[in-house]
Design an enzyme around this catalytic site. Structure first.
Site, mmCIF file in Angstrom:
data_model
loop_
_atom_site.group_PDB
_atom_site.id
_atom_site.type_symbol
_atom_site.label_atom_id
_atom_site.label_comp_id
_atom_site.label_asym_id
_atom_site.label_seq_id
_atom_site.Cartn_x
_atom_site.Cartn_y
_atom_site.Cartn_z
ATOM 1 N N ARG A 44 0.853 -1.190 0.000
ATOM 2 C CA ARG A 44 0.000 0.000 0.000
ATOM 3 C C ARG A 44 0.885 1.234 0.000
ATOM 4 O O ARG A 44 2.095 1.147 0.152
ATOM 5 C CB ARG A 44 -1.010 0.000 1.151
ATOM 6 C CG ARG A 44 -0.686 -0.727 2.415
ATOM 7 C CD ARG A 44 0.367 -0.079 3.256
ATOM 8 N NE ARG A 44 0.103 1.331 3.503
ATOM 9 C CZ ARG A 44 1.033 2.214 3.764
ATOM 10 N NH1 ARG A 44 2.322 1.843 3.832
ATOM 11 N NH2 ARG A 44 0.738 3.476 3.980
ATOM 12 N N GLY A 45 0.240 2.379 -0.220
ATOM 13 C CA GLY A 45 0.988 3.615 -0.422
ATOM 14 C C GLY A 45 1.076 3.884 -1.914
ATOM 15 O O GLY A 45 1.496 3.008 -2.682
ATOM 16 N N ALA A 46 0.663 5.072 -2.338
ATOM 17 C CA ALA A 46 0.536 5.356 -3.767
ATOM 18 C C ALA A 46 1.792 5.045 -4.592
ATOM 19 O O ALA A 46 1.711 4.349 -5.610
ATOM 20 C CB ALA A 46 0.102 6.810 -3.966
ATOM 21 N N ARG A 87 -7.600 -0.515 -7.198
ATOM 22 C CA ARG A 87 -7.833 0.562 -6.233
ATOM 23 C C ARG A 87 -8.037 1.867 -7.011
ATOM 24 O O ARG A 87 -7.159 2.263 -7.778
ATOM 25 C CB ARG A 87 -6.683 0.690 -5.232
ATOM 26 C CG ARG A 87 -6.445 -0.581 -4.419
ATOM 27 C CD ARG A 87 -5.657 -0.337 -3.171
ATOM 28 N NE ARG A 87 -6.408 0.472 -2.214
ATOM 29 C CZ ARG A 87 -5.870 0.966 -1.095
ATOM 30 N NH1 ARG A 87 -4.593 0.749 -0.821
ATOM 31 N NH2 ARG A 87 -6.608 1.685 -0.257
ATOM 32 N N GLN A 194 -2.517 2.056 10.054
ATOM 33 C CA GLN A 194 -1.200 2.198 9.421
ATOM 34 C C GLN A 194 -0.237 3.021 10.271
ATOM 35 O O GLN A 194 0.972 2.788 10.236
ATOM 36 C CB GLN A 194 -1.345 2.853 8.039
ATOM 37 C CG GLN A 194 -2.076 2.008 7.018
ATOM 38 C CD GLN A 194 -3.536 2.404 6.910
ATOM 39 O OE1 GLN A 194 -4.164 2.745 7.913
ATOM 40 N NE2 GLN A 194 -4.087 2.362 5.713
ATOM 41 N N ASP A 235 -2.424 10.585 -2.081
ATOM 42 C CA ASP A 235 -2.742 9.558 -3.067
ATOM 43 C C ASP A 235 -3.140 10.159 -4.407
ATOM 44 O O ASP A 235 -2.979 9.521 -5.434
ATOM 45 C CB ASP A 235 -3.862 8.657 -2.542
ATOM 46 C CG ASP A 235 -3.351 7.699 -1.482
ATOM 47 O OD1 ASP A 235 -3.047 6.544 -1.838
ATOM 48 O OD2 ASP A 235 -3.212 8.107 -0.320
ATOM 49 N N ASN A 245 -6.064 11.909 0.494
ATOM 50 C CA ASN A 245 -5.141 11.122 1.308
ATOM 51 C C ASN A 245 -5.970 10.268 2.257
ATOM 52 O O ASN A 245 -7.198 10.305 2.252
ATOM 53 C CB ASN A 245 -4.179 12.033 2.069
ATOM 54 C CG ASN A 245 -3.017 11.272 2.684
ATOM 55 O OD1 ASN A 245 -2.368 10.455 2.010
ATOM 56 N ND2 ASN A 245 -2.743 11.493 3.949
ATOM 57 N N LYS A 246 -5.309 9.492 3.072
ATOM 58 C CA LYS A 246 -5.986 8.567 3.978
ATOM 59 C C LYS A 246 -7.077 9.266 4.784
ATOM 60 O O LYS A 246 -6.903 10.390 5.224
ATOM 61 C CB LYS A 246 -4.958 7.915 4.912
ATOM 62 C CG LYS A 246 -5.519 6.870 5.845
ATOM 63 C CD LYS A 246 -6.297 5.777 5.101
ATOM 64 C CE LYS A 246 -5.483 5.097 4.024
ATOM 65 N NZ LYS A 246 -6.276 4.158 3.214
#
Length: 342
Positions: A44-46, A87, A194, A235, A245-246
């Site tokens: 995970r993570g762009a 995603r 996270q 993201d 973002n998250k």
């Protein structure tokens, strides 16, 4: 701590769903496994998702067994569509897949085997570029960090979210490496934790002082004067600076502005979506209710309760003090300045 490593048609990923309790490497040998790993957040993570996706296309291309270029490109296009469907919010995923596919199409005159090799080379180049980009983000961001600051961060935008070093945590690492006496407050980042599982673990590995807090404690610590700045990753960033973002990032940005605390976004320019004008055009991924109703398989909510679980929110540009990229720091007005970094 590298989240991914590719060699001879096999992609090795550090399973981030198991951290920090278990460090397990999974080996992916076909693109379906790669797509599932992205969807299920093993990676995970762009930026990390983007490079993983590129390697997924490379692995898939090796498995296409045909002498017909028409069939090869038709199959390759199907693979790209499947990987891109995993995603919807992180723009790096689409950028990366389109980049390796374009490399293949632009070399259509070469043999199929040569094209397969070029796809693999492009994915490797993207990994190398990401690491260099993160180091540069760290250097630029370090200019904004002052001695003895306490930095609040959200989710995980570190080495685990990229190919190495990190974006938001890259800035923090650079400040620490330069000798500045800094410390970090890390939001736990519900529901996937996270911040608690990944960010706290990363920072402790590097001996960077970190304090873990619940998401709903951030405003209290800001009001108490214990937070000097907020740094988050991204993201997807729209042309006007609106940033996805998250989930929970928007709340932090509003709280930061209320308390006169600078709020910084750290991201490579590949996270800027030059095709959209505002954050209203960014699709928001909705994930499984089980991520909220269960922790480690244990139910914590009543059976049958309604659940909403958006994975991201969009922070309007008016709350963002600056966007730190590998090419420099972008300041408002974003609708004028971001386009200069295309």
């Amino acid at each position: 701590m590298k989240p991914l490593e590719y060699c001879n048609g096999v992609l090795k990923l550090l399973d981030q769903t198991l951290l920090p309790g278990e460090q397990k490497i999974v080996e992916l040998k076909n693109y379906i496994e790669v797509a599932d790993a992205i969807k299920n957040m093993i990676v995970r993570g762009a930026p990390a998702i983007g490079v993983t996706a590129a390697y997924g296309v490379a692995i898939a291309s090796k498995a296409i067994n045909t002498d017909s270029k028409e069939e090869f490109f038709a199959e390759l296009a199907k693979v790209c569509d499947i990987i891109k469907s995993t995603r919807p919010t992180a723009v790096n995923l689409f950028w990366a897949v389109d980049r390796v596919y374009s490399r293949a199409v632009s070399n259509r005159d070469k043999t199929i085997e040569e094209i397969k090799k070029l796809i693999e080379e492009e994915a490797y180049l993207m990994e190398k570029e990401d690491i260099e980009s993160n180091r540069s983000i760290g250097r630029f961001g370090n200019e904004l960090i002052k001695e003895n600051w306490t930095i609040l961060t959200h989710c995980n935008a570190g080495a685990l979210a990229t190919c190495d070093y990190g974006t938001a945590l890259g800035v923090i690492r650079a400040a620490h490496e330069s000798g500045k006496n800094i410390q970090v407050f890390a939001d736990e980042t519900r529901p996937y934790l996270q911040g608690a599982r990944l960010t706290a673990w990363e920072l402790m590995q590097d001996n960077i002082p970190v304090t873990l807090i619940c998401d709903n404690m951030a405003g209290h610590f800001m009001k108490e004067g214990l937070i000097d700045c907020v740094i988050v990753g991204a993201d997807r960033i729209a042309l006007n600076g609106d940033t996805a973002n998250k989930i929970g990032t928007y709340s932090l940005a509003v709280l930061a502005k209320e308390n006169n605390i600078p709020f910084y976004v750290a991201a490579p320019t590949t996270t800027i979506d030059f095709s959209i004008e505002t954050g209203e055009q960014i699709p928001i991924e909705e994930r499984s209710p089980a991520e909220i109703t269960h922790i480690k398989g244990i139910r914590i909510a009543p059976e049958g309760v309604k659940v909403r679980n958006p994975a991201f929110d969009v922070t309007p540009n008016k709350y963002i003090s600056a966007i730190i990229t590998e090419k420099g720091i972008i300041y408002p007005p974003y609708d004028e300045n971001i386009k200069k970094y295309r």
